[in-house]
Scaffold this active site. Structure first.
Site, short mmCIF file in Angstrom:
data_model
loop_
_atom_site.label_atom_id
_atom_site.label_comp_id
_atom_site.label_asym_id
_atom_site.label_seq_id
_atom_site.Cartn_x
_atom_site.Cartn_y
_atom_site.Cartn_z
N HIS A 228 16.60 5.81 2.82
CA HIS A 228 16.53 7.40 2.75
C HIS A 228 17.69 7.84 1.63
CE1 HIS A 228 14.59 9.14 5.90
NE2 HIS A 228 14.72 8.31 6.88
N GLU A 229 18.67 7.25 1.37
CA GLU A 229 19.91 7.54 0.65
C GLU A 229 19.03 7.43 -0.88
OE1 GLU A 229 22.58 8.70 1.06
OE2 GLU A 229 22.08 8.92 3.06
N ARG A 345 -8.46 -4.58 -6.20
CA ARG A 345 -7.83 -5.16 -7.27
C ARG A 345 -8.09 -6.59 -7.66
NH1 ARG A 345 -2.30 -5.80 -5.63
NH2 ARG A 345 -2.50 -3.52 -4.99
N1 LIG Z 1 -8.09 -9.34 -1.79
C1 LIG Z 1 -7.14 -10.43 -2.07
N2 LIG Z 1 -7.46 -11.42 -2.67
C2 LIG Z 1 -6.40 -12.33 -3.17
N3 LIG Z 1 -5.12 -12.17 -2.80
C3 LIG Z 1 -4.76 -11.12 -2.15
C4 LIG Z 1 -5.74 -9.99 -1.63
N4 LIG Z 1 -5.20 -9.09 -1.11
C5 LIG Z 1 -3.89 -9.47 -0.95
N5 LIG Z 1 -3.81 -10.43 -1.68
C6 LIG Z 1 -2.31 -11.23 -1.83
O1 LIG Z 1 -1.29 -11.02 -0.85
C7 LIG Z 1 -0.30 -10.49 -1.31
C8 LIG Z 1 0.17 -9.35 -0.53
O2 LIG Z 1 -0.61 -8.29 -0.45
P1 LIG Z 1 0.20 -6.96 -0.05
O3 LIG Z 1 0.94 -7.26 1.05
O4 LIG Z 1 -0.97 -5.86 -0.21
O5 LIG Z 1 1.08 -6.54 -1.23
P2 LIG Z 1 0.69 -6.07 -2.85
O6 LIG Z 1 -0.65 -5.48 -2.91
O7 LIG Z 1 1.81 -5.07 -2.96
O8 LIG Z 1 1.16 -7.10 -3.89
C9 LIG Z 1 -0.72 -9.98 -3.00
O9 LIG Z 1 0.58 -9.90 -3.51
C10 LIG Z 1 -1.80 -10.80 -3.27
O10 LIG Z 1 -1.12 -12.05 -3.60
MG LIG Z 2 -1.30 -4.32 -1.41
#
Ligand SMILES: Nc1ncnc2c1ncn2[C@@H]1O[C@H](COP(=O)(O)OP(=O)(O)O)[C@@H](O)[C@H]1O
Ligand SMILES: [Mg+2]
Length: 439
Positions: A228-229, A345
């Site tokens: 929050h801060e 992604r």
């Molecule tokens: N569809 C996917 N295929 C491969 N690895 C994945 C996939 N979704 C998530 N991950 C892995 O899980 C981790 C955690 O996902 P997430 O909690 O959404 O964090 P972020 O997307 O912020 O990295 C990601 O950093 C990635 O390494």
């Molecule tokens: Mg994510």
């Protein structure tokens, strides 16, 4: 020395001593010939003496004399001897008892006796119920004694064992709950109240759990306060950036862009942390509306596809008809959006992502997001739902967020009583499935 120790030690020790003493005494008496004769024989010899005396008394003192004599005999023997006169009447009036005994088929003997006038009577004597079989010598007696001993020691052992395991089971259940993250789990008061080590262990366990819970609450409060801060300085930074951009007139444009990107990242992080804290807090109210899940998924597919890079097929969604589920629209939206963005992604750019919805019989829903990326090693499949966890720190840091997306999704799903899990799809790629329970 400890109380539980003595409880176990004394129970075991005393029962072994008692058992050996009993066995030893019996064997010793048998060996010394005290039971060399079957107790049944001893009894029947006694009965023989009573019969002979009865015959004499009848002859000398008549029927009244015999009645008196029999009434003086101890009941244990008297109930095995009957005297019937010539008209078929038992002289003590015990015809019914005599009939029952005769019908029972118990071994008996009969003798004719007469009084001084030659009036005939019948004297019935019966054998005793198998007497003192428990004390009889020989194999049968030994087996019987062993069975009784086995029964008694089974009872003692049962109470000893259940007295130990019942409270331990409660401890185990509570510690499993704690391990699963339910820090409110407690053992509570044991019944009956125990003053031994197990009772103390239960109390210590509950103290530890309270301590953990307080610590976790303090941690969350700290995280929430810091987040929050951070919001107000971030907001001021954005304003200052705009002013600097105007004043700087392009000279430091690159640096300012960099500052903007970083402060945006910081803002996302702060918002994600606050979102996670909000969603995983059990006490926060959860929306409870009729949500058209099919519509929600189709809208999401459209939104995410819209932002897909050129050439990507985006999110493929085949479901159409509407499907109503009671829940929190906001939470469900955010959870699935996180899965779709991750999938977009990680998937092969030209293959896109598949979103599907299945209704199991019973009404439970399964929402699956499947991509065509590289998938994950088996041991990572559980871990990716933990806060701040990223599989490839450096690469994911550049491309993705802070490793909070899946934790937020998981918290949102759990608030609906559901489960979230990831698996490697056949043919490559990751499949993340949200299971929502039937209502
Ligand atoms: N569809 C996917 N295929 C491969 N690895 C994945 C996939 N979704 C998530 N991950 C892995 O899980 C981790 C955690 O996902 P997430 O909690 O959404 O964090 P972020 O997307 O912020 O990295 C990601 O950093 C990635 O390494
Ligand atoms: Mg994510």
């Amino acid at each position: 020395m400890s109380r539980l120790f003595w409880k176990i030690f004394l129970t075991m020790w005393l029962s072994i001593v008692a058992f050996s003493a009993a066995m030893g005494t019996i064997n010793d008496m048998i060996a010394r010939g005290q039971w060399a004769e079957d107790p049944a024989n001893i009894f029947s010899r006694g009965m023989e003496r009573i019969s002979q005396r009865s015959a004499r008394v009848l002859y000398e003192r008549g029927r009244e004399g015999l009645v008196e004599e029999l009434q003086a005999v101890p009941l244990i023997a008297r109930s095995h001897i009957f005297v019937v006169d010539d008209s078929g009447v038992e002289i003590l009036g015990r015809d019914a008892a005599l009939r029952t005994l005769t019908q029972s088929g118990r071994p008996s003997t009969q003798a004719r006796i007469v009084d001084v006038d030659g009036e005939p009577y019948t004297l019935h004597t019966f054998a005793r119920v198998p007497p003192g079989a428990l004390l009889a010598p020989g194999l049968q007696g030994t087996l019987l004694r062993l069975m009784v001993a086995a029964l008694i020691s089974a009872l003692v052992s049962y109470f000893l064992a259940s007295g130990l395991t019942t409270p331990l089971k409660r401890l185990r259940d509570a510690s499993r709950k704690i391990a699963e993250g339910d820090l409110q789990a407690r053992v509570g008061k044991l019944k009956p109240v125990r003053h031994d080590e197990i009772g103390e262990l239960a109390e210590d366990f509950d103290r530890m759990a309270s301590h953990l819970e307080t610590m976790q609450q303090a941690n969350q409060r700290l995280l929430r306060d810091v987040s929050h801060e951070l919001r107000s300085p971030l907001a001021r930074l954005t304003v200052a950036l705009e002013i600097a951009r105007k004043k700087g007139a392009g000279q430091v444009a690159n640096e300012l862009n960099r500052i903007e990107t970083e402060s945006q990242r910081l803002e996302t992080l702060v918002n994600d942390v606050l979102g996670l804290l909000r969603e995983s807090s059990e006490t926060a109210p959860r929306g409870d509306q009729d949500v058209d899940i099919a519509r929600l998924l189709s809208e999401l597919a459209e939104t995410v596809s819209y932002e897909a890079p050129e050439g990507s097929p985006g999110v493929a969604w085949a479901g159409s008809e509407s499907l109503i589920y009671r829940g929190d629209r906001e939470l469900l939206w955010r959870a699935i959006e996180n899965l779709l963005r991750n999938a977009m992604r990680h998937t092969e750019p030209d293959r896109g992502v598949v979103l599907s919805l299945d209704q199991e019989h019973g009404g439970a829903l399964a929402i699956t997001v499947r991509d065509y990326g590289t998938g994950l090693p088996e041991e990572e499949l559980d871990k990716i739902f933990k806060p701040f966890y990223r599989v490839q720190e450096s690469r994911d840091r550049k491309s993705g967020g802070h490793g909070l997306g899946l934790s937020i999704a998981s918290a949102a799903v759990r608030r609906h009583g559901g489960e979230i899990s990831a698996s490697n799809a056949p043919g490559g790629g990751l499949a993340v499935t949200i299971l929502l329970p039937a209502q």
